[in-house]
Write a protein that holds these residues in place. Structure first.
Motif, PDB file in Angstrom:
ATOM      1  N   ARG A   1      38.530  36.759   0.739  1.00 46.50           N
ATOM      2  CA  ARG A   1      39.781  36.595   1.494  1.00 46.50           C
ATOM      3  C   ARG A   1      39.534  36.042   2.891  1.00 46.50           C
ATOM      4  O   ARG A   1      40.252  35.174   3.357  1.00 46.50           O
ATOM      5  CB  ARG A   1      40.520  37.927   1.607  1.00 46.50           C
ATOM      6  CG  ARG A   1      41.219  38.326   0.326  1.00 46.50           C
ATOM      7  CD  ARG A   1      42.117  39.501   0.537  1.00 46.50           C
ATOM      8  NE  ARG A   1      41.307  40.661   0.906  1.00 46.50           N
ATOM      9  CZ  ARG A   1      41.790  41.809   1.299  1.00 46.50           C
ATOM     10  NH1 ARG A   1      43.085  41.988   1.405  1.00 46.50           N
ATOM     11  NH2 ARG A   1      40.995  42.814   1.600  1.00 46.50           N
ATOM     12  N   TRP A   2      38.538  36.597   3.579  1.00 43.54           N
ATOM     13  CA  TRP A   2      38.286  36.189   4.963  1.00 43.54           C
ATOM     14  C   TRP A   2      37.666  34.805   5.058  1.00 43.54           C
ATOM     15  O   TRP A   2      37.912  34.081   6.017  1.00 43.54           O
ATOM     16  CB  TRP A   2      37.365  37.186   5.645  1.00 43.54           C
ATOM     17  CG  TRP A   2      37.955  38.524   5.940  1.00 43.54           C
ATOM     18  CD1 TRP A   2      39.254  38.921   5.769  1.00 43.54           C
ATOM     19  CD2 TRP A   2      37.264  39.650   6.466  1.00 43.54           C
ATOM     20  NE1 TRP A   2      39.407  40.228   6.155  1.00 43.54           N
ATOM     21  CE2 TRP A   2      38.201  40.699   6.588  1.00 43.54           C
ATOM     22  CE3 TRP A   2      35.948  39.868   6.841  1.00 43.54           C
ATOM     23  CZ2 TRP A   2      37.860  41.945   7.084  1.00 43.54           C
ATOM     24  CZ3 TRP A   2      35.598  41.123   7.336  1.00 43.54           C
ATOM     25  CH2 TRP A   2      36.545  42.144   7.456  1.00 43.54           C
TER      26      TRP A   2
ATOM     27  N   ALA B   1      34.317  41.408  11.173  1.00 44.02           N
ATOM     28  CA  ALA B   1      35.766  41.333  11.393  1.00 44.02           C
ATOM     29  C   ALA B   1      36.074  41.095  12.867  1.00 44.02           C
ATOM     30  O   ALA B   1      36.932  40.267  13.205  1.00 44.02           O
ATOM     31  CB  ALA B   1      36.442  42.613  10.909  1.00 44.02           C
TER      32      ALA B   1
ATOM     33  N   LEU C   1      35.183  37.374  13.559  1.00 41.66           N
ATOM     34  CA  LEU C   1      36.070  36.391  12.917  1.00 41.66           C
ATOM     35  C   LEU C   1      37.476  36.392  13.495  1.00 41.66           C
ATOM     36  O   LEU C   1      38.099  35.330  13.605  1.00 41.66           O
ATOM     37  CB  LEU C   1      36.151  36.655  11.416  1.00 41.66           C
ATOM     38  CG  LEU C   1      34.909  36.379  10.595  1.00 41.66           C
ATOM     39  CD1 LEU C   1      35.132  36.781   9.145  1.00 41.66           C
ATOM     40  CD2 LEU C   1      34.506  34.901  10.685  1.00 41.66           C
ATOM     41  N   PHE C   2      37.973  37.571  13.855  1.00 44.27           N
ATOM     42  CA  PHE C   2      39.365  37.687  14.273  1.00 44.27           C
ATOM     43  C   PHE C   2      39.529  37.948  15.767  1.00 44.27           C
ATOM     44  O   PHE C   2      40.606  38.297  16.226  1.00 44.27           O
ATOM     45  CB  PHE C   2      40.056  38.761  13.422  1.00 44.27           C
ATOM     46  CG  PHE C   2      39.963  38.457  11.957  1.00 44.27           C
ATOM     47  CD1 PHE C   2      40.604  37.352  11.415  1.00 44.27           C
ATOM     48  CD2 PHE C   2      39.176  39.236  11.127  1.00 44.27           C
ATOM     49  CE1 PHE C   2      40.487  37.045  10.057  1.00 44.27           C
ATOM     50  CE2 PHE C   2      39.057  38.943   9.770  1.00 44.27           C
ATOM     51  CZ  PHE C   2      39.716  37.839   9.235  1.00 44.27           C
TER      52      PHE C   2
END
Length: 99
Positions: A23-24, A75, A78-79
């Motif tokens: 998903r990522w 996470a 990436l975000f």
């Protein structure tokens, strides 16, 4: 001693890491025990330098030197989140409560 919430989040994420990475990092491919993808945080045009170990969650962008040791740090990277923010969001995603 019970594992910390942070450890529980990482342990649970590692158990479903292939699904999370699909998903990522949807452009990625599995190569042995690694997920190899384009790095979405930069103008990456060729897979190969950004890899995530599917067993441990350790990740690295060998082109930039960015790296981390677990799914929560990935996470956060990436975000563009703080570690605690990434952990909170992952806990919700994984259905983990702090109790």
């Amino acid at each position: 001693m019970a594992p910390s919430l942070f450890q529980r989040i990482n342990d649970t994420a590692r158990s479903v890491l292939l699904s999370i990475l699909s998903r990522w990092l949807p452009d990625g491919v599995r190569e042995g025990h690694e997920w190899v993808a384009l790095n979405p945080t930069r103008a990456d045009s060729k897979r190969g330098s950004f890899k995530v170990n599917l067993r441990t969650g350790r990740w690295s962008d060998f082109a930039t030197g960015d790296r981390g040791g677990d799914p929560v740090s990935l996470a956060a990277y990436l975000f563009n989140l703080k570690q605690h923010e990434a952990a909170q969001q992952m806990a919700v995603m994984l259905g983990i409560s702090d109790t």
